[in-house]
Enzyme design. Structure first.
Site, mmCIF file in Angstrom:
data_model
loop_
_atom_site.group_PDB
_atom_site.id
_atom_site.type_symbol
_atom_site.label_atom_id
_atom_site.label_comp_id
_atom_site.label_asym_id
_atom_site.label_seq_id
_atom_site.Cartn_x
_atom_site.Cartn_y
_atom_site.Cartn_z
ATOM 1 N N ASP A 139 1.084 -1.054 0.058
ATOM 2 C CA ASP A 139 -0.006 -0.024 -0.036
ATOM 3 C C ASP A 139 0.804 1.445 0.011
ATOM 4 O OD1 ASP A 139 -2.211 1.771 0.015
ATOM 5 O OD2 ASP A 139 -2.622 1.127 2.108
ATOM 6 N N LYS A 140 1.358 1.529 -1.123
ATOM 7 C CA LYS A 140 2.477 2.619 -1.230
ATOM 8 C C LYS A 140 2.136 3.907 -0.831
ATOM 9 C CE LYS A 140 5.391 0.180 -4.455
ATOM 10 N NZ LYS A 140 6.931 0.235 -4.175
ATOM 11 N N ASN A 143 10.004 -7.733 -8.285
ATOM 12 C CA ASN A 143 9.542 -6.524 -8.774
ATOM 13 C C ASN A 143 10.666 -5.527 -8.879
ATOM 14 O OD1 ASN A 143 9.581 -3.855 -6.818
ATOM 15 N ND2 ASN A 143 9.662 -5.715 -5.520
ATOM 16 N N ARG A 144 10.421 -4.835 -9.961
ATOM 17 C CA ARG A 144 10.881 -3.551 -10.315
ATOM 18 C C ARG A 144 10.257 -2.305 -10.326
ATOM 19 N NH1 ARG A 144 12.143 -6.615 -15.109
ATOM 20 N NH2 ARG A 144 10.687 -5.938 -16.685
ATOM 21 N N MET A 145 9.267 -2.128 -9.165
ATOM 22 C CA MET A 145 8.515 -0.966 -9.408
ATOM 23 C C MET A 145 9.045 0.353 -9.446
ATOM 24 S SD MET A 145 5.479 -2.784 -9.237
ATOM 25 C CE MET A 145 4.390 -1.604 -8.858
ATOM 26 N N PHE A 183 9.604 2.692 -6.958
ATOM 27 C CA PHE A 183 9.046 3.849 -5.957
ATOM 28 C C PHE A 183 7.749 4.401 -7.049
ATOM 29 C CE2 PHE A 183 12.833 4.434 -3.116
ATOM 30 C CZ PHE A 183 12.736 3.215 -2.422
ATOM 31 N N ASN A 194 7.037 4.362 5.377
ATOM 32 C CA ASN A 194 8.404 3.819 4.869
ATOM 33 C C ASN A 194 8.836 4.979 3.892
ATOM 34 O OD1 ASN A 194 10.264 2.845 2.554
ATOM 35 N ND2 ASN A 194 10.019 0.762 4.005
ATOM 36 N N ASN A 252 14.215 3.937 4.182
ATOM 37 C CA ASN A 252 14.820 2.675 3.043
ATOM 38 C C ASN A 252 15.685 2.974 2.411
ATOM 39 O OD1 ASN A 252 14.521 0.577 1.362
ATOM 40 N ND2 ASN A 252 12.459 1.265 0.266
ATOM 41 N N SER A 293 16.160 -0.565 -1.426
ATOM 42 C CA SER A 293 15.287 -1.145 -2.407
ATOM 43 C C SER A 293 16.505 -1.184 -3.732
ATOM 44 C CB SER A 293 14.209 -0.099 -2.747
ATOM 45 O OG SER A 293 13.196 -0.525 -1.901
ATOM 46 N N ASN A 341 15.710 -0.788 -6.888
ATOM 47 C CA ASN A 341 15.241 -0.433 -8.236
ATOM 48 C C ASN A 341 15.255 0.972 -8.184
ATOM 49 O OD1 ASN A 341 14.301 -2.917 -8.932
ATOM 50 N ND2 ASN A 341 12.467 -2.681 -7.397
ATOM 51 N N THR A 342 16.044 1.785 -7.419
ATOM 52 C CA THR A 342 16.129 3.051 -7.651
ATOM 53 C C THR A 342 18.076 3.314 -7.637
ATOM 54 O OG1 THR A 342 14.284 3.879 -6.293
ATOM 55 C CG2 THR A 342 16.183 5.354 -6.345
ATOM 56 N N LYS A 402 16.021 0.089 7.038
ATOM 57 C CA LYS A 402 15.720 -1.220 6.434
ATOM 58 C C LYS A 402 16.693 -1.541 5.465
ATOM 59 C CE LYS A 402 11.933 -3.786 3.718
ATOM 60 N NZ LYS A 402 10.538 -3.670 3.339
ATOM 61 N N ASN A 438 14.973 -6.366 2.820
ATOM 62 C CA ASN A 438 14.281 -5.938 1.517
ATOM 63 C C ASN A 438 14.381 -7.277 0.720
ATOM 64 O OD1 ASN A 438 13.028 -4.512 -0.565
ATOM 65 N ND2 ASN A 438 13.915 -2.590 0.719
ATOM 66 N N GLY A 498 9.588 -13.561 -1.355
ATOM 67 C CA GLY A 498 8.800 -14.878 -1.193
ATOM 68 C C GLY A 498 9.682 -15.762 -0.758
HETATM 69 C C1 LIG Z 1 5.831 -5.505 -5.278
HETATM 70 C C2 LIG Z 1 6.619 -5.220 -3.981
HETATM 71 C C3 LIG Z 1 6.858 -3.743 -3.834
HETATM 72 C C4 LIG Z 1 7.582 -3.536 -2.714
HETATM 73 N N1 LIG Z 1 7.897 -2.193 -2.519
HETATM 74 C C5 LIG Z 1 8.669 -1.832 -1.188
HETATM 75 C C6 LIG Z 1 8.824 -0.513 -1.039
HETATM 76 O O1 LIG Z 1 8.127 0.335 -1.662
HETATM 77 N N2 LIG Z 1 9.739 -0.474 0.143
HETATM 78 C C7 LIG Z 1 10.107 -1.328 0.902
HETATM 79 O O2 LIG Z 1 10.924 -0.956 1.829
HETATM 80 N N3 LIG Z 1 10.154 -2.672 0.555
HETATM 81 C C8 LIG Z 1 9.331 -2.898 -0.578
HETATM 82 N N4 LIG Z 1 9.087 -4.236 -0.877
HETATM 83 C C9 LIG Z 1 9.708 -5.196 -0.102
HETATM 84 C C10 LIG Z 1 8.970 -5.824 1.081
HETATM 85 O O3 LIG Z 1 8.522 -4.930 2.036
HETATM 86 C C11 LIG Z 1 9.733 -7.051 1.686
HETATM 87 O O4 LIG Z 1 10.817 -6.280 2.254
HETATM 88 C C12 LIG Z 1 10.013 -7.937 0.897
HETATM 89 O O5 LIG Z 1 9.069 -8.313 -0.052
HETATM 90 C C13 LIG Z 1 10.537 -9.486 1.478
HETATM 91 O O6 LIG Z 1 9.294 -9.863 2.215
HETATM 92 P P1 LIG Z 1 8.062 -11.053 1.552
HETATM 93 O O7 LIG Z 1 9.109 -11.995 1.164
HETATM 94 O O8 LIG Z 1 7.198 -11.438 2.579
HETATM 95 O O9 LIG Z 1 7.634 -10.290 0.501
HETATM 96 C C14 LIG Z 1 8.405 -4.653 -1.912
HETATM 97 C C15 LIG Z 1 8.125 -5.969 -2.320
HETATM 98 C C16 LIG Z 1 7.245 -6.311 -3.202
HETATM 99 C C17 LIG Z 1 6.742 -7.716 -3.742
#
Ligand SMILES: Cc1cc2nc3c(=O)[nH]c(=O)nc-3n(C[C@H](O)[C@H](O)[C@H](O)COP(=O)(O)O)c2cc1C
Length: 339
Positions: A63-64, A109-111, A113, A139, A172, A175, A177-178, A220, A249, A271
């Site tokens: 939920d960004k 993911n490579r969203m 931000f 975050n 954070n 990540s 992807n930045t 993080k 992360n 995952g």
């Molecule tokens: C689609 C997606 C988007 C994510 N976006 C963020 C993010 O914006 N900021 C962040 O700190 N972590 C982000 N994460 C990482 C998660 O918060 C978490 O640290 C990571 O997915 C490991 O947990 P999990 O295996 O339970 O998913 C994202 C993960 C996924 C799958």
């Protein structure tokens, strides 16, 4: 609930992952608007002046913009984390940028931000804050076009914009992807950044004396730090005043166990295949941090046994994201029941 989600899942999995995610958020918004349900389950714990009804939280990134926080709270989490939010709105990377690795129970993911910006997130949260009875963390990150050398300005701006609505703030630095973001994890850089945020937080605390407790600051980190680097970063961040560490992360590594053809996609892997790496990082983080700082374990948790292993390794709290996609929302109650 497990049976219902198991029945729906094949249908959901025919949809592009980001579209399925959008649908889920819309459903959660609807759920949030319904009359209040039972209080959050669990026996509760107090940490850093915050009362957590249970130790299972939602990880950042689902939920960004904090548009569905009220609905998410009703799933039974003991705390929620929204964001990552950037100071200015930005679109994130081109689509497709989210991939399901079904055979591996993983996501890449490579969203990048995608964010409505810090004031929009704060306004969204302000609207629903009173009907959420669990801590909500924000975050924070930097805009893609902000040079890494002045990244602290972005983190400060996010902290200021969300200070009044954040129960805690997660910085954070991890990540993938930045570009350049993870360089901020270097121990001396992290120390300086956390130091600046501690000063900014004090300025904000003086201006908002009514807000107690002062929101704790978490850092993080990535699962890809070499052991010595992780230990140095955790030690320096803690020394500079971080109240806690979130490990971890997503990973840029690709374990050889991966079977899905999507494993070649660029981005952060989360995952099931992340679990072992994240667990090891939690163990090292606890060793480096000592007993003081709060440690949040995150990465691949999908069962009560996984959560228990995180707690045994030294985590005070646990977060989940990816397993919700594969197991459905009933996972929260199972984790809470086993924790
Ligand atoms: C689609 C997606 C988007 C994510 N976006 C963020 C993010 O914006 N900021 C962040 O700190 N972590 C982000 N994460 C990482 C998660 O918060 C978490 O640290 C990571 O997915 C490991 O947990 P999990 O295996 O339970 O998913 C994202 C993960 C996924 C799958």
């Amino acid at each position: 609930m497990r049976g219902m989600y198991a029945a729906l899942r094949p249908l959901l999995f025919t949809l592009p992952p980001e579209f399925a995610h959008k649908l889920a958020l819309a459903a959660l918004r609807g759920f949030g608007a319904m009359p209040a349900s039972a209080p959050p389950p669990g026996s509760g714990i107090e940490l850093l002046g915050l009362r957590f009804p249970n130790r299972i939280g939602l990880a950042a990134g689902l939920d960004k913009d904090a548009t569905a926080a009220a609905g998410l709270a009703k799933l039974g989490f003991g705390f929620l984390e929204v964001g990552t939010v950037t100071p200015r709105p930005q679109p994130g990377n081109p689509k497709p940028r989210l991939f399901r690795l079904n055979e591996d129970h993983a996501l890449i993911n490579r969203m990048g931000f995608n964010s409505a910006g810090a004031s929009a997130l704060a306004a969204n949260l302000r609207r629903v804050r009173d009907c959420i009875d669990v801590p909500v963390g924000v975050n924070i990150g930097k805009n893609r076009d902000t040079p890494v050398e002045v990244a602290a300005d972005d983190y400060r701006a996010c902290l200021a914009a969300t200070y009044d609505v954040a129960d805690y703030v997660a910085v954070n630095l991890s990540s993938p992807n930045t570009p350049g973001l993870r360089d901020l994890q270097a121990a001396d850089v992290a120390r300086a950044l956390v130091g600046e945020l501690v000063v900014e937080r004090q300025r904000l605390a003086d201006a908002h004396a009514e807000k107690t407790p002062v929101p704790p600051l978490f850092v993080k980190i990535a699962p890809d730090l070499a052991p010595d680097d992780l230990e140095a970063t955790v030690a320096e961040a803690s020394r500079a005043g971080a109240d806690g560490i979130m490990a971890t992360n997503t990973t840029v590594s690709r374990p050889t166990s991966l079977r899905s053809k999507r494993a070649v996609e660029e981005g952060g892997l989360s995952g099931r295949p992340l679990f072992a790496l994240a667990l090891e990082a939690v163990r090292r983080t606890r060793d480096a941090a000592g007993t003081g700082p709060v440690v949040v374990g995150v990465g691949g948790v999908a069962s009560p046994d996984d959560a228990a292993a995180m707690f045994d390794a030294g985590a005070d709290l646990v977060q989940v994201y990816s397993a919700l996609v594969f197991e459905g929302p009933g996972l929260v109650a199972r984790l809470v029941g086993g924790s």
